[in-house]
Design a protein around this motif. Structure first.
Motif, PDB file in Angstrom:
ATOM      1  N   VAL A 130       0.877  -1.162   0.000  1.00 14.68           N
ATOM      2  CA  VAL A 130       0.000   0.000   0.000  1.00 14.68           C
ATOM      3  C   VAL A 130       0.915   1.212   0.000  1.00 14.68           C
ATOM      4  O   VAL A 130       1.800   1.330   0.846  1.00 14.68           O
ATOM      5  CB  VAL A 130      -0.939   0.042   1.225  1.00 14.68           C
ATOM      6  N   ILE A 131       0.697   2.076  -0.974  1.00 13.01           N
ATOM      7  CA  ILE A 131       1.561   3.233  -1.182  1.00 13.01           C
ATOM      8  C   ILE A 131       0.695   4.478  -1.203  1.00 13.01           C
ATOM      9  O   ILE A 131      -0.363   4.486  -1.833  1.00 13.01           O
ATOM     10  CB  ILE A 131       2.326   3.093  -2.519  1.00 13.01           C
ATOM     11  N   SER A 132       1.152   5.534  -0.517  1.00 14.01           N
ATOM     12  CA  SER A 132       0.402   6.784  -0.547  1.00 14.01           C
ATOM     13  C   SER A 132       1.240   7.895  -1.162  1.00 14.01           C
ATOM     14  O   SER A 132       2.468   7.859  -1.135  1.00 14.01           O
ATOM     15  CB  SER A 132      -0.042   7.186   0.865  1.00 14.01           C
ATOM     16  N   SER A 133       0.513   8.864  -1.708  1.00 11.26           N
ATOM     17  CA  SER A 133       1.161  10.021  -2.328  1.00 11.26           C
ATOM     18  C   SER A 133       0.179  11.181  -2.356  1.00 11.26           C
ATOM     19  O   SER A 133      -1.028  10.981  -2.308  1.00 11.26           O
ATOM     20  CB  SER A 133       1.585   9.682  -3.755  1.00 11.26           C
ATOM     21  N   ASP A 134       0.719  12.383  -2.506  1.00  7.61           N
ATOM     22  CA  ASP A 134      -0.152  13.543  -2.624  1.00  7.61           C
ATOM     23  C   ASP A 134      -0.530  13.827  -4.077  1.00  7.61           C
ATOM     24  O   ASP A 134      -1.211  14.795  -4.360  1.00  7.61           O
ATOM     25  CB  ASP A 134       0.475  14.784  -1.977  1.00  7.61           C
ATOM     26  N   ARG A 135      -0.080  12.939  -4.987  1.00  5.36           N
ATOM     27  CA  ARG A 135      -0.446  13.073  -6.397  1.00  5.36           C
ATOM     28  C   ARG A 135      -0.330  11.715  -7.087  1.00  5.36           C
ATOM     29  O   ARG A 135       0.356  10.827  -6.587  1.00  5.36           O
ATOM     30  CB  ARG A 135       0.422  14.117  -7.088  1.00  5.36           C
ATOM     31  N   PRO A 136      -0.983  11.564  -8.247  1.00  5.31           N
ATOM     32  CA  PRO A 136      -0.897  10.289  -8.980  1.00  5.31           C
ATOM     33  C   PRO A 136       0.523  10.026  -9.477  1.00  5.31           C
ATOM     34  O   PRO A 136       1.300  10.975  -9.688  1.00  5.31           O
ATOM     35  CB  PRO A 136      -1.839  10.473 -10.170  1.00  5.31           C
ATOM     36  N   PRO A 137       0.881   8.768  -9.687  1.00  3.70           N
ATOM     37  CA  PRO A 137       2.233   8.426 -10.126  1.00  3.70           C
ATOM     38  C   PRO A 137       2.689   9.182 -11.374  1.00  3.70           C
ATOM     39  O   PRO A 137       3.839   9.616 -11.450  1.00  3.70           O
ATOM     40  CB  PRO A 137       2.165   6.922 -10.407  1.00  3.70           C
ATOM     41  N   ARG A 138       1.798   9.365 -12.324  1.00  3.97           N
ATOM     42  CA  ARG A 138       2.203  10.033 -13.566  1.00  3.97           C
ATOM     43  C   ARG A 138       2.548  11.500 -13.346  1.00  3.97           C
ATOM     44  O   ARG A 138       3.152  12.133 -14.184  1.00  3.97           O
ATOM     45  CB  ARG A 138       1.124   9.882 -14.631  1.00  3.97           C
ATOM     46  N   GLN A 139       2.173  12.046 -12.192  1.00  7.04           N
ATOM     47  CA  GLN A 139       2.472  13.441 -11.865  1.00  7.04           C
ATOM     48  C   GLN A 139       3.632  13.584 -10.886  1.00  7.04           C
ATOM     49  O   GLN A 139       3.852  14.652 -10.327  1.00  7.04           O
ATOM     50  CB  GLN A 139       1.233  14.126 -11.307  1.00  7.04           C
ATOM     51  N   ILE A 140       4.367  12.507 -10.678  1.00  5.10           N
ATOM     52  CA  ILE A 140       5.544  12.550  -9.805  1.00  5.10           C
ATOM     53  C   ILE A 140       6.777  12.495 -10.708  1.00  5.10           C
ATOM     54  O   ILE A 140       7.207  11.417 -11.115  1.00  5.10           O
ATOM     55  CB  ILE A 140       5.552  11.388  -8.793  1.00  5.10           C
ATOM     56  N   PRO A 141       7.337  13.644 -11.053  1.00  5.17           N
ATOM     57  CA  PRO A 141       8.434  13.664 -12.026  1.00  5.17           C
ATOM     58  C   PRO A 141       9.682  12.920 -11.562  1.00  5.17           C
ATOM     59  O   PRO A 141      10.463  12.448 -12.384  1.00  5.17           O
ATOM     60  CB  PRO A 141       8.728  15.157 -12.207  1.00  5.17           C
ATOM     61  N   THR A 142       9.866  12.783 -10.248  1.00  3.35           N
ATOM     62  CA  THR A 142      11.060  12.101  -9.750  1.00  3.35           C
ATOM     63  C   THR A 142      10.906  10.582  -9.689  1.00  3.35           C
ATOM     64  O   THR A 142      11.866   9.878  -9.391  1.00  3.35           O
ATOM     65  CB  THR A 142      11.420  12.622  -8.344  1.00  3.35           C
TER      66      THR A 142
END
Length: 170
Positions: A130-142
């Motif tokens: 289970v992974i969380s982020s403040d944005r979708p993967p495609r919007q994580i440039p790093t």
């Protein structure tokens, strides 16, 4: 806990999906990628899932880690020649890995390489991620393309708009 989580239209699907994986780890939503703006309860859901899994399946080994802690442990292990111990902790010695704030994983680091292999090994063994982020993967440039393509975008679905107009997804 799930009982103290405030469910609304903005996080209803994230709550249901996370509760489902806590009831049946390694099946259904695996990996589960929870994303949404700050304050939508992503960390609460990760911790609630971990607690419920430990309660229902005491034999399962559950690890919650922020991506910053993961990075620090990996870098320290690299510096001190203890990568086998690090890999043992995050690959061999757990059944459920809960990673908070994956957007902090930076490109070009050997840490991302380690996370890629950890992700593949756990996912391939049907161990719950289970992974969380403040944005979708495609919007994580790093985030390297190969991590984006490993299923983090496949198990995402909109969860609506909150009373303040912010959107959350699971």
């Amino acid at each position: 806990t799930f009982q103290t989580f405030v469910v609304g239209k903005n996080n209803e699907f994230a709550h249901a999906a996370t509760f489902n994986i806590a009831q049946n780890p390694g099946t259904g939503y695996n990996p589960l990628f929870i994303c949404g703006p700050v304050g939508m309860g992503k960390t609460h859901l990760l911790i609630a899932a971990g607690n419920l899994i430990k309660e229902k399946f005491s034999y399962l080994r559950v690890v919650y880690v922020s991506v910053d802690r993961y990075i620090n442990e990996c870098v320290s292990s690299l510096r001190h020649g203890q990568m086998e111990k690090f890999r043992q902790k995050y690959r061999d010695s757990l059944d459920v890995l809960l990673v908070d704030d994956i957007q902090g994983l930076r490109r070009g680091e050997s840490v991302q390489e380690e996370f890629f292999h950890t992700f593949n090994e756990l996912h391939g063994a049907n161990r719950q991620l289970v992974i969380s982020s403040d944005r979708p993967p495609r919007q994580i440039p790093t985030l390297e393309d190969r991590l984006r393509s490993r299923g983090a975008d496949r198990r995402r679905r909109g969860a609506g708009t909150g009373p303040d107009g912010r959107r959350g997804t699971a």
